[in-house]
Write a protein that holds these residues in place. Structure first.
Motif, PDB file in Angstrom:
ATOM      1  N   ALA A   9     -32.510  45.734 -74.331  1.00 20.07           N
ATOM      2  CA  ALA A   9     -33.842  46.104 -74.802  1.00 20.07           C
ATOM      3  C   ALA A   9     -34.128  45.485 -76.169  1.00 20.07           C
ATOM      4  N   GLN A  10     -33.145  45.519 -77.079  1.00 18.83           N
ATOM      5  CA  GLN A  10     -33.336  44.947 -78.405  1.00 18.83           C
ATOM      6  C   GLN A  10     -33.456  43.427 -78.334  1.00 18.83           C
ATOM      7  N   LEU A  11     -32.606  42.813 -77.526  1.00 20.31           N
ATOM      8  CA  LEU A  11     -32.668  41.362 -77.353  1.00 20.31           C
ATOM      9  C   LEU A  11     -34.028  40.934 -76.815  1.00 20.31           C
ATOM     10  N   THR A  12     -34.511  41.667 -75.842  1.00 17.38           N
ATOM     11  CA  THR A  12     -35.797  41.327 -75.235  1.00 17.38           C
ATOM     12  C   THR A  12     -36.929  41.458 -76.238  1.00 17.38           C
ATOM     13  N   ALA A  13     -36.913  42.541 -77.018  1.00 16.08           N
ATOM     14  CA  ALA A  13     -37.958  42.734 -78.033  1.00 16.08           C
ATOM     15  C   ALA A  13     -37.920  41.615 -79.069  1.00 16.08           C
ATOM     16  N   ASP A  14     -36.721  41.265 -79.520  1.00 15.31           N
ATOM     17  CA  ASP A  14     -36.581  40.183 -80.500  1.00 15.31           C
ATOM     18  C   ASP A  14     -37.023  38.847 -79.900  1.00 15.31           C
ATOM     19  N   ALA A  15     -36.633  38.607 -78.648  1.00 10.66           N
ATOM     20  CA  ALA A  15     -36.988  37.357 -77.994  1.00 10.66           C
ATOM     21  C   ALA A  15     -38.498  37.213 -77.863  1.00 10.66           C
TER      22      ALA A  15
END
Length: 217
Positions: A9-15
Motif C-alpha cells: 500500500a505504501q509503495l503504491t501510494a509513493d509510486a
C-alpha cells in the motif's frame, strides 16, 4: 508479488506520487527503481514486477533498464555503498593503494558485500571531485583527501554502528535505503546541512577574480 499488504500500500501510494510528476507514465521508471531499492535494498524480482504493473510495462522492459545502470543493484546491497575512485588522478594520488588495502581489510572485491551485510565495495571510475583526490564516497557522500588509514577507519566506524560525518553533505551518512528514497524524489530534510563548496573547488574562481579575468563573449 510477495510484499505484505502494508508495504504494498505504501509503495503504491509513493509510486503514484512519482508517476504524477511525468506527462508519460513510463518516464517514471528510473525513480521507481530507486523507490524499490529503498524498500528491498536492490531491484528485486518483486520490485521489477511492481514497476511493470504500475507503468503498464513488461518485466523484460523493466529489467532492460535496471541492468543498464550501475546504480541499480541486482542482488542485495550493503547498508553502505563504499566507492573508491581509481581513475587517473585519484589513482596516482593514492587511490589504488586505498582500494587494495580497503579491499583486503573488508575481505571483499569489486561489487561484493561483506558477510555482515554492512558494506558493498565498488571501484569508481570518477567521483567528479578531482580537486580533493584521492576521494571515496559512501552512499554518494564525499570523503575527501583520503588515505588507506582514514578509509579503513570510516568503514570500521560504519560497521560498528557509529555516526559518520562526510567531508561535505549532511551531518551523518544515511543508509543505502534512505538515500535511495531521496533518489526516488522524496526529500529527507537534510539539504540545509551541506557545507557548500570548499577552497580547492573555488581556487580557480578566486584566481580569476584577483586577475580581473572575464569570460569571453
Amino acid at each position: 508479488m510477495t510484499y505484505d499488504e502494508e508495504t504494498l500500500a505504501q509503495l503504491t501510494a509513493d509510486a503514484q506520487e512519482v508517476i504524477a510528476r511525468y506527462p508519460v507514465p513510463r518516464s517514471a521508471l528510473l525513480p521507481l527503481l530507486h523507490l524499490v531499492q529503498s524498500v528491498d535494498g536492490f531491484v528485486s524480482p518483486d520490485g521489477i514486477a511492481f514497476c511493470a504493473d504500475q507503468l503498464g510495462l513488461t518485466a523484460a522492459e523493466v529489467s532492460a533498464v535496471a541492468t543498464f545502470y550501475t546504480q541499480y543493484k541486482r542482488r542485495p546491497n550493503g547498508e553502505y555503498q563504499v566507492g573508491v575512485c581509481t581513475n587517473t588522478l585519484c589513482a596516482v594520488m593514492g587511490g589504488d593503494r586505498i582500494w587494495d588495502e580497503l579491499s583486503g581489510h573488508c575481505g571483499v572485491g569489486n561489487g561484493e558485500t561483506t558477510q555482515d551485510g554492512s558494506i558493498t565495495l565498488e571501484r569508481i571510475e570518477c567521483n567528479a571531485a578531482c580537486d580533493y583526490a584521492p576521494v571515496m564516497m559512501v552512499n554518494w557522500e564525499f570523503f575527501d583527501n583520503q588515505t588507506p588509514e582514514s578509509a579503513k577507519q570510516v568503514v570500521d566506524d560504519l560497521r560498528a554502528g557509529k555516526d559518520v560525518t562526510p567531508t561535505r553533505g549532511p551531518n551523518k551518512v544515511q543508509t543505502f535505503k534512505q538515500v535511495e528514497r531521496v533518489l526516488a524524489g522524496f526529500e529527507d530534510g537534510l539539504a540545509n546541512e551541506d557545507q557548500g563548496a570548499g577552497g580547492p573547488t573555488l581556487a580557480g574562481l578566486e584566481a580569476a577574480k584577483a586577475s580581473g579575468w572575464k569570460a569571453g563573449k
